[in-house]
Design an enzyme around this catalytic site. Structure first.
Site, PDB file in Angstrom:
ATOM      1  N   LYS A   1     -49.004  39.201 101.307  1.00 29.34           N
ATOM      2  CA  LYS A   1     -50.083  38.213 101.168  1.00 29.34           C
ATOM      3  C   LYS A   1     -49.534  36.926 100.545  1.00 29.34           C
ATOM      4  O   LYS A   1     -49.824  35.815 101.008  1.00 29.34           O
ATOM      5  CB  LYS A   1     -51.179  38.814 100.269  1.00 29.34           C
ATOM      6  CG  LYS A   1     -52.468  38.053 100.247  1.00 29.34           C
ATOM      7  CD  LYS A   1     -53.476  38.698  99.303  1.00 29.34           C
ATOM      8  CE  LYS A   1     -54.499  39.537 100.012  1.00 29.34           C
ATOM      9  NZ  LYS A   1     -55.589  39.993  99.126  1.00 29.34           N
TER      10      LYS A   1
ATOM     11  N   THR B   1     -62.790  46.102  91.899  1.00 30.20           N
ATOM     12  CA  THR B   1     -63.407  47.168  91.092  1.00 30.20           C
ATOM     13  C   THR B   1     -64.234  48.045  92.040  1.00 30.20           C
ATOM     14  O   THR B   1     -65.462  48.041  91.987  1.00 30.20           O
ATOM     15  CB  THR B   1     -64.309  46.580  89.980  1.00 30.20           C
ATOM     16  OG1 THR B   1     -65.165  45.576  90.555  1.00 30.20           O
ATOM     17  CG2 THR B   1     -63.501  45.978  88.863  1.00 30.20           C
TER      18      THR B   1
ATOM     19  N   CYS C   1     -69.942  44.018  97.671  1.00 27.79           N
ATOM     20  CA  CYS C   1     -70.510  44.024  96.315  1.00 27.79           C
ATOM     21  C   CYS C   1     -71.753  44.904  96.129  1.00 27.79           C
ATOM     22  O   CYS C   1     -71.750  45.794  95.284  1.00 27.79           O
ATOM     23  CB  CYS C   1     -70.823  42.599  95.888  1.00 27.79           C
ATOM     24  SG  CYS C   1     -69.323  41.611  95.687  1.00 27.79           S
TER      25      CYS C   1
HETATM   26  N1  LIG Z   1     -65.928  39.414  97.355  1.00 25.54           N
HETATM   27  C1  LIG Z   1     -66.971  38.851  96.795  1.00 25.54           C
HETATM   28  O1  LIG Z   1     -67.811  38.259  97.464  1.00 25.54           O
HETATM   29  C2  LIG Z   1     -67.177  38.925  95.311  1.00 25.54           C
HETATM   30  C3  LIG Z   1     -68.129  38.073  94.713  1.00 25.54           C
HETATM   31  C4  LIG Z   1     -68.314  38.129  93.343  1.00 25.54           C
HETATM   32  C5  LIG Z   1     -67.577  39.042  92.574  1.00 25.54           C
HETATM   33  N2  LIG Z   1     -66.680  39.867  93.182  1.00 25.54           N
HETATM   34  C6  LIG Z   1     -65.916  40.793  92.339  1.00 25.54           C
HETATM   35  O2  LIG Z   1     -64.602  40.253  92.146  1.00 25.54           O
HETATM   36  C7  LIG Z   1     -63.633  41.295  92.103  1.00 25.54           C
HETATM   37  C8  LIG Z   1     -62.584  41.069  93.163  1.00 25.54           C
HETATM   38  O3  LIG Z   1     -63.214  41.158  94.430  1.00 25.54           O
HETATM   39  P1  LIG Z   1     -62.496  40.640  95.766  1.00 25.54           P
HETATM   40  O4  LIG Z   1     -63.484  40.801  96.848  1.00 25.54           O
HETATM   41  O5  LIG Z   1     -61.871  39.339  95.506  1.00 25.54           O
HETATM   42  O6  LIG Z   1     -61.359  41.772  95.896  1.00 25.54           O
HETATM   43  P2  LIG Z   1     -60.154  41.837  96.945  1.00 25.54           P
HETATM   44  O7  LIG Z   1     -59.980  43.259  97.246  1.00 25.54           O
HETATM   45  O8  LIG Z   1     -60.417  40.858  98.051  1.00 25.54           O
HETATM   46  O9  LIG Z   1     -58.906  41.297  96.104  1.00 25.54           O
HETATM   47  C9  LIG Z   1     -58.321  41.954  95.044  1.00 25.54           C
HETATM   48  C10 LIG Z   1     -56.845  41.572  95.019  1.00 25.54           C
HETATM   49  O10 LIG Z   1     -56.261  42.032  93.813  1.00 25.54           O
HETATM   50  C11 LIG Z   1     -54.934  42.402  94.078  1.00 25.54           C
HETATM   51  N3  LIG Z   1     -54.436  43.248  92.983  1.00 25.54           N
HETATM   52  C12 LIG Z   1     -54.825  44.493  92.624  1.00 25.54           C
HETATM   53  N4  LIG Z   1     -54.126  44.903  91.530  1.00 25.54           N
HETATM   54  C13 LIG Z   1     -53.302  43.881  91.185  1.00 25.54           C
HETATM   55  C14 LIG Z   1     -52.343  43.687  90.158  1.00 25.54           C
HETATM   56  N5  LIG Z   1     -52.093  44.645  89.249  1.00 25.54           N
HETATM   57  N6  LIG Z   1     -51.661  42.541  90.100  1.00 25.54           N
HETATM   58  C15 LIG Z   1     -51.884  41.565  91.024  1.00 25.54           C
HETATM   59  N7  LIG Z   1     -52.786  41.673  92.030  1.00 25.54           N
HETATM   60  C16 LIG Z   1     -53.496  42.827  92.106  1.00 25.54           C
HETATM   61  C17 LIG Z   1     -55.027  43.114  95.420  1.00 25.54           C
HETATM   62  O11 LIG Z   1     -53.774  43.191  96.065  1.00 25.54           O
HETATM   63  C18 LIG Z   1     -56.015  42.191  96.151  1.00 25.54           C
HETATM   64  O12 LIG Z   1     -55.363  41.184  96.874  1.00 25.54           O
HETATM   65  C19 LIG Z   1     -64.419  42.587  92.255  1.00 25.54           C
HETATM   66  O13 LIG Z   1     -64.708  43.099  90.983  1.00 25.54           O
HETATM   67  C20 LIG Z   1     -65.695  42.157  92.952  1.00 25.54           C
HETATM   68  O14 LIG Z   1     -66.770  42.996  92.695  1.00 25.54           O
HETATM   69  C21 LIG Z   1     -66.452  39.811  94.517  1.00 25.54           C
END
Ligand SMILES: NC(=O)c1ccc[n+]([C@@H]2O[C@H](COP(=O)([O-])OP(=O)(O)OC[C@H]3O[C@@H](n4cnc5c(N)ncnc54)[C@H](O)[C@@H]3O)[C@@H](O)[C@H]2O)c1
Length: 432
Positions: A35, A86, A263
């Site tokens: 990525k 999460t 979510c």
């Molecule tokens: N997607 C949404 O619309 C949205 C909106 C508001 C809040 N959230 C919250 O935000 C959080 C993230 O959601 P997302 O959709 O962006 O997730 P995602 O799965 O798109 O991205 C998470 C990223 O974290 C990386 N990652 C995991 N462990 C890691 C580490 N130790 N070091 C570095 N990178 C690491 C993964 O490789 C991945 O690229 C969640 O808790 C979600 O509930 C998401």
């Protein structure tokens, strides 16, 4: 300010890119090397309108960079945002905090000068306390603060939501952290965004309570739409009628398929699980989860009745398979339940999605992908309008379909029943 976003997914990439656009120096870190390499080449991992332009502009002017080197990135930053996933734990409805806690442990080994650690990930109430405990095992409490700053952006509208949020919620326990985070958001506050300061635990709970409330609103209108179908009432009248009451509000009152996405399904389960732990019964949200799960079965039985109990060998087209328009995110999309269930009953599924073919469906037998709406609907017996993309709003079904007995099941009520019927099309909507 110098920021570091740990986790370059939806939230980390969008908020990192937007913070850099607001004049900060941002490093987006991810453990997924592929990525990071792609982002450095300008390849954006998600479909999100407007994101590519902001990422490229700020990468070019060096406000935004990408790295898989956590040590160096933390060293260079004043504020560290935790933006990792999460998801729901396997065989439980709790939130899996292992990614968040791994990051907290890594950070604890790297702090040498004062840092603010901000959780943007959606985390259960008291997670900030846990993170603080982990870090304070290795670092003096004077050298860090843990803040909760939940993210409310919606996929498909993420840039606008970040730049013009309804509110910014910050739960900080020290004045130093409070002041720095408020400065960071000052460009948005000066444009009129509401800035709410609360305790860290309140900020964590505000996020879950918001998502649970929105999921409840969707489920409520979905259930009312079931009643409308029985009594010959149009759900659109009801949505407008009740939504015009300012105490209720018109948004999230459109009947459709079950709620999905990355979510609502996981967050409703997680808040119930947290409440159970504290022996508090969130019975309304429990009912919402149950009703939403049942909705997929209900829609399948509706399809069965539309096809007069003959699903076997029927050609069914899905228009859109993502949980909403303007995103390529397939996480917990209702199509993931509906399509396999129809295949089991012997249907042949063809689908078109503006964001392209989905790996998850290419593994299934009897599911094919078409590269356009026109192609997808040509030989279909039944068209299921699953996602509300603009390009599905003005299809000429009569010209594009070779089937004179074509049936349309519009899960998004994009068309008027009377117009479709006047055109001689067999048309079903939701709650009509
Ligand atoms: N997607 C949404 O619309 C949205 C909106 C508001 C809040 N959230 C919250 O935000 C959080 C993230 O959601 P997302 O959709 O962006 O997730 P995602 O799965 O798109 O991205 C998470 C990223 O974290 C990386 N990652 C995991 N462990 C890691 C580490 N130790 N070091 C570095 N990178 C690491 C993964 O490789 C991945 O690229 C969640 O808790 C979600 O509930 C998401």
């Amino acid at each position: 300010m110098k920021l570091c976003m740990i986790g370059t997914g939806y939230v980390g990439l969008v908020s990192g890119a937007c913070f850099s656009d607001l004049g900060n120096k941002v490093i987006c870190v991810d453990k997924d090397q592929n990525k990071i390499n792609n982002l450095k080449k300008g390849i954006i991992p998600i479909y999100e309108p407007g994101l590519e332009e902001i990422v490229k502009r700020n990468f070019r002017n060096k406000s935004l960079s990408f790295s898989s080197d956590l040590n160096n990135s933390i060293k260079k930053s004043d504020i560290i945002f935790i933006c990792v996933g999460t998801p729901t734990k396997k065989r439980s409805s709790e939130a899996d905090l292992s990614y968040v806690m791994d990051v907290a442990k890594s950070i604890s080994k790297l702090i040498k000068t004062y840092k603010i650690i901000v959780t943007k990930s959606t985390v259960p109430v008291t997670t900030g306390d846990e993170i603080e405990k982990i870090i304070s095992k290795k670092v003096s409490k004077k050298l860090f603060d843990v803040v909760s700053n939940p993210e409310f952006l919606r996929e498909g509208d993420a840039i606008r939501d970040f730049m013009y949020p309804d509110r910014i919620v910050v739960g900080a326990m020290s004045n130093k952290a409070k002041q720095k985070i408020k400065n960071l958001y000052s460009p948005l506050i000066s444009k009129g965004s509401k800035y709410l300061e609360s305790s860290r635990r309140s900020a964590e709970l505000i996020k879950y309570a918001s998502n649970a409330f929105l999921a409840t609103k969707i489920t409520f209108i979905n259930e009312i739409s079931n009643l409308c179908e029985k009594i010959n009432v149009d759900i659109e009248d009801i949505s407008i009628g009740i939504g015009s009451d300012k105490r209720i509000g018109e948004r999230f009152l459109r009947a459709g398929p079950a709620y999905g996405g990355s979510c609502f399904p996981k967050d409703t389960k997680a808040i119930v699980s947290t409440a159970d732990k504290y022996k508090s019964n969130l019975s309304v949200i429990k009912s919402v989860i149950k009703s939403n799960e049942q909705r997929n079965f209900l829609l399948i039985s509706k399809i069965k009745s539309i096809l007069k109990n003959k699903i076997n060998r029927k050609k069914i087209t899905f228009l859109g398979v993502t949980f909403k328009a303007n995103t390529d995110d397939m996480r917990d999309s209702p199509s993931l339940k509906l399509i396999p269930s129809l295949i089991k009953k012997g249907a042949f599924i063809n689908y078109y999605d503006p964001t392209g073919e989905k790996e998850i469906f290419s593994k299934l037998k009897n599911v094919t992908f078409s590269s356009s709406t026109k192609e997808a609907i040509k030989f279909s017996d039944l068209i299921v309008i699953h996602t509300e993309w603009n390009e599905f709003k003005s299809i000429n079904f009569k010209i594009n379909s070779k089937n004179k007995k074509l049936i349309i099941y519009d899960l998004r009520n994009l068309y008027s029943s009377s117009v479709m019927k006047n055109m001689g099309l067999k048309y079903f909507g939701i709650g009509r």
